[in-house]
Design an enzyme around this catalytic site. Structure first.
Site, PDB file in Angstrom:
ATOM      1  N   LYS A 189       1.024  -1.109  -0.110  1.00 57.94           N
ATOM      2  CA  LYS A 189       0.152   0.093   0.301  1.00 57.94           C
ATOM      3  C   LYS A 189       0.941   1.364   0.066  1.00 57.94           C
ATOM      4  CE  LYS A 189      -1.486  -2.243   3.283  1.00 57.94           C
ATOM      5  NZ  LYS A 189      -1.940  -3.068   4.483  1.00 57.94           N
ATOM      6  N   GLY A 191       0.054   4.565  -0.353  1.00 56.88           N
ATOM      7  CA  GLY A 191      -0.850   5.777   0.147  1.00 56.88           C
ATOM      8  C   GLY A 191      -1.111   6.465  -1.040  1.00 56.88           C
ATOM      9  N   GLY A 194      -0.999   4.976  -4.688  1.00 52.54           N
ATOM     10  CA  GLY A 194      -1.812   4.041  -5.042  1.00 52.54           C
ATOM     11  C   GLY A 194      -1.026   2.362  -4.428  1.00 52.54           C
ATOM     12  N   ASP A 217      -9.993  11.873   6.548  1.00 44.55           N
ATOM     13  CA  ASP A 217      -9.729  10.921   7.828  1.00 44.55           C
ATOM     14  C   ASP A 217      -9.057   9.573   7.079  1.00 44.55           C
ATOM     15  OD1 ASP A 217      -8.790   9.371   9.860  1.00 44.55           O
ATOM     16  OD2 ASP A 217     -10.731   9.445  10.948  1.00 44.55           O
ATOM     17  N   THR A 219      -7.606   7.145   8.868  1.00 47.02           N
ATOM     18  CA  THR A 219      -7.706   6.182   9.622  1.00 47.02           C
ATOM     19  C   THR A 219      -8.721   4.846   8.945  1.00 47.02           C
ATOM     20  OG1 THR A 219      -8.049   7.530  11.494  1.00 47.02           O
ATOM     21  CG2 THR A 219      -8.507   5.360  12.137  1.00 47.02           C
ATOM     22  N   ASP A 223      -6.703  -0.978   6.321  1.00 41.33           N
ATOM     23  CA  ASP A 223      -7.436  -2.128   6.579  1.00 41.33           C
ATOM     24  C   ASP A 223      -8.557  -2.270   5.777  1.00 41.33           C
ATOM     25  OD1 ASP A 223      -5.943  -2.545   8.853  1.00 41.33           O
ATOM     26  OD2 ASP A 223      -7.136  -1.048  10.202  1.00 41.33           O
ATOM     27  N   SER A 262     -16.437   4.632   8.598  1.00 37.35           N
ATOM     28  CA  SER A 262     -15.879   4.831   7.032  1.00 37.35           C
ATOM     29  C   SER A 262     -15.735   3.777   6.273  1.00 37.35           C
ATOM     30  CB  SER A 262     -14.373   5.659   7.418  1.00 37.35           C
ATOM     31  OG  SER A 262     -13.650   4.746   8.003  1.00 37.35           O
TER      32      SER A 262
END
Length: 276
Positions: A189, A191, A194, A217, A219, A223, A262
């Site tokens: 991952k 960020g 991509g 956000d 957060t 996951d 989210s």
């Protein structure tokens, strides 16, 4: 909890047997956090027949410090996630794991538990994905060699391999070090850059981000990405399709504040993909 599930993208395996009464594959503390977690999971349709309540310890949770740009720092409280696991998981528990469609692990539970779960799943032909998040320590090679896909972000990849990961060439070299440790597939991952799936002996599959209207956000975005990838994989999508599905889910995630709220539902992910 050794596995990760969300309401959005959960795809229960049809015909799965009900768990025996003594099979307990996840745990929460007997506290307010535990009640909140159970309520949230029940609202998402998650079967809590596998969950035990542990007296005298807090529920595992994270304290998130959110920055103005949507980035975050996280302090993890292990609690019930790290407490009271037997040295050897019962055969009934491990046998039940073999009926899963896919197993998604992360490192907020002890590595010894993850190793047993991964080996049981692999012995039953169940794919295993290990997310690198949860604890800042080396991953045992016994665990790495027992999973099908290992998924770090670029920071975790650099920390675990001791190599720089500032550009794609450096990331590729760091992934090669993981291949040498027995990991055949590495899902990185990246960020805002991509993601990429590295399958040993093949060209990497790159996936750009699906742009978000506004990042509120981050957060839970990693996951969400890994969970969405797992769902797409167990449903038989190609690896490129899995990456795209996961990128769409993560894009929706960062536009909503809070980790659980989210996580998008399937319909929202499909709607976004159709609009691209």
């Amino acid at each position: 909890m050794p596995t990760s599930t969300s309401k959005s993208i959960d795809s229960p395996r049809k015909g799965r047997p009900s768990p025996p009464d003594r099979v307990k594959l996840s745990r929460v503390g007997e506290d307010a956090h535990g009640s909140l977690v159970r309520t949230a999971l029940e609202g998402g349709g998650v079967n809590l027949g596998y969950c035990s309540v542990i007296d005298g310890v807090p529920t595992g949770h994270a304290v998130v410090m959110l920055q103005p740009d949507g980035q975050n720092s996280i302090i993890i409280v292990g609690g019930a996630n790290t407490t009271g696991w037997p040295d050897v998981l019962p055969d009934e528990d491990l046998g039940f794991i073999k009926s899963a469609g896919i197993v998604l692990l992360q490192r907020e539970v002890p590595d010894s538990v993850n190793i047993q779960v991964a080996k049981a799943a692999r012995s039953g032909g169940v794919p295993v994905i290990l997310d690198a998040g949860g604890v800042d320590s080396p991953v045992p090679e016994e665990l790495l060699s027992s999973v099908d896909v290992f998924s770090p972000n670029e920071t975790e990849l650099g920390r675990l391999t001791g190599l720089p990961t500032e550009n794609f060439g450096q990331i590729s070299r760091a992934v090669l070090k993981l291949h040498e440790k027995g990991v055949k597939q590495v899902l990185v991952k990246l960020g805002a850059k991509g993601s990429a799936l590295f399958v040993q002996g093949q060209e990497p599959i790159k996936q750009p981000i699906v742009s978000a209207q506004k990042v509120i956000d981050t957060t839970g975005a990693g996951d969400t990405f890994t969970a969405a990838f797992a769902v797409a994989l167990v449903e038989g999508k190609s690896k490129a399709e899995c990456l795209r599905f996961a990128a769409a889910a993560a894009s929706l995630c960062v536009q909503v504040k809070g980790a659980i709220p989210s996580m998008p539902d399937r319909q929202s992910v499909i709607k976004l993909l159709k609009s691209l």
